[in-house]
Motif scaffolding. Structure first.
Motif, short mmCIF file in Angstrom:
data_model
loop_
_atom_site.label_atom_id
_atom_site.label_comp_id
_atom_site.label_asym_id
_atom_site.label_seq_id
_atom_site.Cartn_x
_atom_site.Cartn_y
_atom_site.Cartn_z
N GLU A 130 -71.64 56.33 45.18
CA GLU A 130 -71.78 56.70 43.76
C GLU A 130 -70.71 57.71 43.35
O GLU A 130 -70.12 57.61 42.27
CB GLU A 130 -73.17 57.29 43.51
N LYS A 131 -70.45 58.68 44.23
CA LYS A 131 -69.43 59.68 43.92
C LYS A 131 -68.04 59.06 43.86
O LYS A 131 -67.24 59.39 42.98
CB LYS A 131 -69.46 60.80 44.97
N ILE A 132 -67.76 58.15 44.78
CA ILE A 132 -66.46 57.47 44.78
C ILE A 132 -66.30 56.64 43.52
O ILE A 132 -65.24 56.63 42.89
CB ILE A 132 -66.32 56.59 46.04
N SER A 133 -67.38 55.94 43.13
CA SER A 133 -67.34 55.13 41.91
C SER A 133 -67.09 56.01 40.68
O SER A 133 -66.29 55.66 39.81
CB SER A 133 -68.66 54.37 41.75
N ALA A 134 -67.77 57.16 40.62
CA ALA A 134 -67.58 58.08 39.50
C ALA A 134 -66.15 58.62 39.47
O ALA A 134 -65.54 58.73 38.40
CB ALA A 134 -68.57 59.24 39.60
N LEU A 135 -65.60 58.93 40.65
CA LEU A 135 -64.22 59.42 40.72
C LEU A 135 -63.23 58.36 40.26
O LEU A 135 -62.26 58.66 39.54
CB LEU A 135 -63.89 59.86 42.15
N ARG A 136 -63.49 57.11 40.66
CA ARG A 136 -62.59 56.02 40.26
C ARG A 136 -62.64 55.79 38.75
O ARG A 136 -61.60 55.55 38.12
CB ARG A 136 -62.95 54.74 41.00
N LYS A 137 -63.83 55.87 38.18
CA LYS A 137 -63.96 55.72 36.72
C LYS A 137 -63.25 56.86 36.01
O LYS A 137 -62.57 56.65 35.00
CB LYS A 137 -65.44 55.69 36.33
N SER A 138 -63.42 58.08 36.53
CA SER A 138 -62.76 59.24 35.93
C SER A 138 -61.25 59.11 36.05
O SER A 138 -60.50 59.39 35.10
CB SER A 138 -63.23 60.52 36.63
N HIS A 142 -58.61 58.95 32.96
CA HIS A 142 -57.52 59.89 32.81
C HIS A 142 -56.16 59.20 32.86
O HIS A 142 -55.23 59.58 32.15
CB HIS A 142 -57.60 60.98 33.88
N ARG A 143 -56.04 58.18 33.71
CA ARG A 143 -54.78 57.44 33.78
C ARG A 143 -54.51 56.72 32.46
O ARG A 143 -53.36 56.67 32.00
CB ARG A 143 -54.82 56.45 34.94
#
Length: 313
Positions: A130-138, A142-143
């Motif tokens: 879940e944390k990895i998914s949230a980081l990827r979405k973030s 941002h990109r």
């Protein structure tokens, strides 16, 4: 928790089912490896598996090898149940992909404890996913923002090599992103801008503080001016990792500042009550000094010889 039991021995399977259901778990049964694989390939398959090693048709070891060989298959926690207690057998089972093992005959308390350990491991994996998914979405968000902005954004390593540039940056310097990444500043910026940038980055790396400079980054249009902020990027321990650079175009602002300064100087000339010819000559020099556009100055200069030295009486 949903648990799959793959055990060919009916007595052992019923014992396992009874213990687990009594502990509040939902149990699915399979009497051999083929049935176990079929269950595990279903949608919403159990993620906890108690797998007997010795079964007909397909052994537990074969089930393990097939599951772990499928990269797309969701990870499930597999507890290998076996009467094999030799060290080499245990190593073989773990190397095949088992997460844990339990010797037969098993102790009920030990079985439940190992299942609890497996549940904690699965919960940790889910939380991490879940944390990895949230980081990827973030990161994606941002990109996207970085690619949409008109500001020039880049990231440089500690030795001055470009690690990231946005599309506005690539367009301004006249190079593709793939041509810029890995290059040093001196290979991308015009010489004067590269020298100023390197000096500013060195100051940032020495002090750990953000610094700003004005740069002309366009290799063709030298009139374009950018206010560039160079910011240090650090890890949680404060160690420098890279620098993040953001450049905002200020060409129009600089032009307005120039015109205001020229206006002040022209007013000062007019207030000096000089002869008209001398005033015009000094205004021409001012225009040449302050701007790159000589059209007005050339016209004025051409008109000076025909102007009378003194106004008629």
């Amino acid at each position: 928790m949903r648990i799959l039991i793959a055990e060919d021995d009916l007595s052992s399977r019923l014992t396992l089912v009874g213990v687990l259901r009594k502990s509040g778990h939902e149990v699915i049964e399979a009497k051999d490896g083929i049935e176990a694989l079929a269950v595990l390939h279903q949608e919403n398959a159990p993620r906890m598996v108690i797998l007997d090693w010795m079964m007909p048709i397909m052994s537990g070891l074969e089930v393990l090898q097939r599951l772990r060989g499928q990269a797309h298959h969701p990870h499930c926690y597999i507890l290998l149940l076996t009467a094999k207690t030799e060290k080499n057998d245990i190593i073989q089972g773990l190397n095949a992909g088992a997460d844990d093992y339990l010797p037969k005959p098993f102790d009920t308390g030990e079985l439940l404890s190992r299942i609890n350990v497996g549940k904690r491991m699965l919960d940790m994996q889910d939380s991490l996913a879940e944390k990895i998914s949230a980081l990827r979405k973030s990161e994606k968000k941002h990109r996207l923002l970085l690619e949409k902005t008109s500001d020039l954004i880049c990231s440089c390593s500690l030795n001055g090599q470009f690690e990231y540039v946005n599309s506005s940056f690539s367009q301004e310097v006249g190079m593709r992103e793939s041509e810029i990444i890995g290059k040093r500043v001196q290979e991308v910026f015009p010489p004067e801008a590269a020298e100023k940038f390197a000096a500013c980055q060195g100051h940032v790396l020495r002090t750990g503080q953000e610094h700003r400079i004005e740069l002309s980054l366009n290799p063709v249009d030298h009139e374009k001016c950018y206010l560039t902020s160079i910011t240090p990027v650090t890890n949680d321990q404060g160690a420098l990792l890279s620098t993040l650079c953001s450049s905002k175009e200020i060409t129009e602002r600089k032009r307005l500042e120039l015109f205001r300064e020229m206006g002040r100087e022209i007013l000062q000339l007019l207030n000096e009550s000089l002869p008209l010819k001398e005033s015009l000559a000094r205004m021409i020099e001012l225009l040449k000094l302050r701007t790159s556009f000589d059209a007005i100055g050339i016209r004025l200069q051409a008109a000076i010889p025909v102007l009378p030295l003194e106004a008629p009486a």
